[in-house]
Design an enzyme around this catalytic site. Structure first.
Site, PDB file in Angstrom:
ATOM      1  N   ASP A  95       0.865  -1.184   0.000  1.00  0.00           N
ATOM      2  CA  ASP A  95       0.000   0.000   0.000  1.00  0.00           C
ATOM      3  C   ASP A  95       0.902   1.234   0.000  1.00  0.00           C
ATOM      4  O   ASP A  95       1.508   1.578   1.019  1.00  0.00           O
ATOM      5  CB  ASP A  95      -0.926  -0.012   1.218  1.00  0.00           C
ATOM      6  CG  ASP A  95      -2.049  -1.034   1.090  1.00  0.00           C
ATOM      7  OD1 ASP A  95      -1.775  -2.161   0.613  1.00  0.00           O
ATOM      8  OD2 ASP A  95      -3.192  -0.722   1.459  1.00  0.00           O
ATOM      9  N   LYS A 159      -6.516   3.544  -4.190  1.00  0.00           N
ATOM     10  CA  LYS A 159      -7.025   3.527  -2.819  1.00  0.00           C
ATOM     11  C   LYS A 159      -7.307   4.949  -2.350  1.00  0.00           C
ATOM     12  O   LYS A 159      -6.515   5.857  -2.588  1.00  0.00           O
ATOM     13  CB  LYS A 159      -5.991   2.836  -1.918  1.00  0.00           C
ATOM     14  CG  LYS A 159      -6.334   2.782  -0.435  1.00  0.00           C
ATOM     15  CD  LYS A 159      -5.260   2.012   0.330  1.00  0.00           C
ATOM     16  CE  LYS A 159      -5.435   2.122   1.840  1.00  0.00           C
ATOM     17  NZ  LYS A 159      -4.362   1.414   2.571  1.00  0.00           N
ATOM     18  N   LYS A 188      -9.971   0.442  -3.778  1.00  0.00           N
ATOM     19  CA  LYS A 188      -9.982   0.127  -2.355  1.00  0.00           C
ATOM     20  C   LYS A 188     -10.428   1.340  -1.550  1.00  0.00           C
ATOM     21  O   LYS A 188      -9.922   2.448  -1.732  1.00  0.00           O
ATOM     22  CB  LYS A 188      -8.591  -0.316  -1.884  1.00  0.00           C
ATOM     23  CG  LYS A 188      -8.515  -0.577  -0.370  1.00  0.00           C
ATOM     24  CD  LYS A 188      -7.153  -1.083   0.070  1.00  0.00           C
ATOM     25  CE  LYS A 188      -7.063  -1.159   1.598  1.00  0.00           C
ATOM     26  NZ  LYS A 188      -5.761  -1.685   2.061  1.00  0.00           N
TER      27      LYS A 188
END
EC number: 4.1.2.4
Length: 241
Positions: A95, A159, A188
């Site tokens: 991430d 994300k 996400k």
């Protein structure tokens, strides 16, 4: 009657174990909880990743960690070194936080080159990357351009947030990101998804993953709705998401 199966929702969740105050005991119990609830991954503090990956081996739950977290201001070289170390330690999903300063400055060549370099080394190792925008600081034009860049670079997920900014995922942002990302890019949500109803809402908007610390509450409710037995396990606090 629920219109979903258990793994439809459990495999959306990246269980977040990122607060700096978590002890080793907290981290271990959080990993155990993630295994019990059969989530998609555990996103854990980088220093504990190797132990996390060892505990998750063979469980079907992936090990993930953060790169350039939470503000994205690290140099590209440091972010690449973090990614290389994470992969060496067993990370399967990274991430990665964009350089927010460069996004806001219009430094799109810098932003694209950095995302591209980290994505390339991640994919070369056979692993996946989620690119965090931190939408609370951005205008829609920034979010759209980031979606276009990430589509071009074939990142795996875009994300919304780190969970540590001034705001988390919003329904408007999820719609925008899904609309402007290619079919090869998943979305996400992170930050603010704290109950099953909201998890199902973000799923309906096209999010395939969700960063969460309220995993037991959300999936406990899902199991109740589906007539499944409760899971008897507790984990000490992981706030943030």
């Amino acid at each position: 009657m629920a219109d979903y199966q258990y793994h439809d929702v459990s495999k959306m969740i990246d269980h977040s174990l990122l607060p700096p105050t978590l002890t080793e005991a907290d981290l271990d119990s959080g990993i155990d909880l993630a295994i019990a609830y059969e989530v998609a991954s555990v996103c854990i503090l980088p220093y504990y990743l190797k132990r996390c990956a060892a505990k998750l081996a063979g469980t079907g739950v992936k090990a993930s960690t953060t790169i350039g977290f939470p503000h994205g201001g690290h140099t590209t070289a440091i972010k690449k070194a973090e990614a290389e170390q994470a992969i060496q330690d067993g990370c399967e999903e990274l991430d990665f936080v964009v350089n927010i300063s460069q996004v806001l400055s219009g430094g799109w060549d810098y932003v694209q080159n950095e995302i591209g370099e980290v994505t390339e080394l991640t994919h070369a190792a056979g692993q996946k990357i989620k690119v965090i925008f931190e939408n609370c600081y951005l205008q829609d034009e920034h979010k759209i351009r980031l979606c276009e860049i990430c589509t071009e670079l074939k990142v795996d997920w875009v994300k919304t947030s780190t969970g540590y900014g001034t705001g988390g995922a919003t329904m408007d942002d999820l719609r925008l990101m899904r609309q402007h990302s290619g079919e090869n890019v998943q979305v996400k949500a992170a930050g603010g998804v704290r109950d099953l109803a909201t998890l199902l809402e973000v799923r309906a908007l096209g999010a395939s993953r969700c960063g969460a610390s309220r995993t037991a509450e959300m999936l406990g409710e899902a199991r109740k709705q589906l007539g499944m037995p409760a899971i008897e396990i507790t984990a000490t606090g992981s706030s943030g998401y």
